[in-house]
Design a protein around this motif. Structure first.
Motif, PDB file in Angstrom:
ATOM      1  N   MET A 157       0.845  -1.160   0.000  1.00  0.00           N
ATOM      2  CA  MET A 157       0.000   0.000   0.000  1.00  0.00           C
ATOM      3  C   MET A 157       0.890   1.223   0.000  1.00  0.00           C
ATOM      4  O   MET A 157       1.818   1.322   0.786  1.00  0.00           O
ATOM      5  N   GLU A 187      -1.881 -11.965   1.200  1.00  0.00           N
ATOM      6  CA  GLU A 187      -0.836 -12.512   2.074  1.00  0.00           C
ATOM      7  C   GLU A 187      -1.003 -12.026   3.510  1.00  0.00           C
ATOM      8  O   GLU A 187      -0.899 -12.798   4.464  1.00  0.00           O
ATOM      9  N   VAL A 244      -2.099   3.387  -4.024  1.00  0.00           N
ATOM     10  CA  VAL A 244      -1.750   2.162  -4.751  1.00  0.00           C
ATOM     11  C   VAL A 244      -1.857   1.024  -3.754  1.00  0.00           C
ATOM     12  O   VAL A 244      -1.259   1.070  -2.680  1.00  0.00           O
ATOM     13  N   LEU A 245      -2.638   0.017  -4.109  1.00  0.00           N
ATOM     14  CA  LEU A 245      -2.884  -1.101  -3.207  1.00  0.00           C
ATOM     15  C   LEU A 245      -2.595  -2.407  -3.946  1.00  0.00           C
ATOM     16  O   LEU A 245      -3.138  -2.646  -5.016  1.00  0.00           O
ATOM     17  N   SER A 246      -1.738  -3.233  -3.376  1.00  0.00           N
ATOM     18  CA  SER A 246      -1.446  -4.549  -3.932  1.00  0.00           C
ATOM     19  C   SER A 246      -2.426  -5.555  -3.346  1.00  0.00           C
ATOM     20  O   SER A 246      -2.361  -5.874  -2.151  1.00  0.00           O
ATOM     21  N   LEU A 247      -3.325  -6.055  -4.181  1.00  0.00           N
ATOM     22  CA  LEU A 247      -4.296  -7.033  -3.701  1.00  0.00           C
ATOM     23  C   LEU A 247      -3.614  -8.361  -3.355  1.00  0.00           C
ATOM     24  O   LEU A 247      -4.063  -9.060  -2.440  1.00  0.00           O
ATOM     25  N   GLU A 248      -2.538  -8.665  -4.053  1.00  0.00           N
ATOM     26  CA  GLU A 248      -1.780  -9.879  -3.730  1.00  0.00           C
ATOM     27  C   GLU A 248      -1.183  -9.773  -2.322  1.00  0.00           C
ATOM     28  O   GLU A 248      -1.229 -10.718  -1.538  1.00  0.00           O
ATOM     29  N   LYS A 249      -0.605  -8.629  -2.020  1.00  0.00           N
ATOM     30  CA  LYS A 249      -0.026  -8.410  -0.682  1.00  0.00           C
ATOM     31  C   LYS A 249      -1.127  -8.407   0.382  1.00  0.00           C
ATOM     32  O   LYS A 249      -0.938  -8.928   1.484  1.00  0.00           O
TER      33      LYS A 249
END
Length: 103
Positions: A1, A48, A40-45
């Motif tokens: 994020m 996890e 910005v957000l990483s959906l994969e992270k």
């Protein structure tokens, strides 16, 4: 994020304290609208982290979104006092949406 704020706040102030009575600079407006910044957000992270912290994917995505928006509004967590304020605000917002920690 990641959060990329577009506004600058006086030290120790958040949006609602710094911009009382809609006192925005013209440079803060984009076509008459206030732009707080980008997230910005990483959906994969997020997936996890939801597994790591033992709660739902929905809760993690909502938490990261709320956390990011609070950064755009001037909240921070570098100092312990700031961190406590931000964490309290995060939980208040998530509770309003009934996004609670699972036991």
């Amino acid at each position: 994020m990641l959060s990329f704020p577009m506004l600058e706040y006086p030290r120790g102030k958040v949006y609602k304290e710094a911009y009382k009575d809609n006192n925005f600079a013209i440079s803060d407006l984009n076509e008459g609208k206030l732009v707080l910044g980008d997230i910005v957000l990483s959906l994969e992270k997020a997936k996890e982290q939801s597994e790591e912290y033992g709660h739902s994917y929905l809760r993690e995505v909502c938490y990261l979104t709320v956390h990011s928006v609070l950064h755009l509004l001037g909240y921070d967590h570098m100092e312990e006092e700031e961190k406590n304020i931000m964490r309290k605000r995060e939980e208040e917002i998530l509770e309003r949406f009934n996004i609670i920690r699972e036991k």
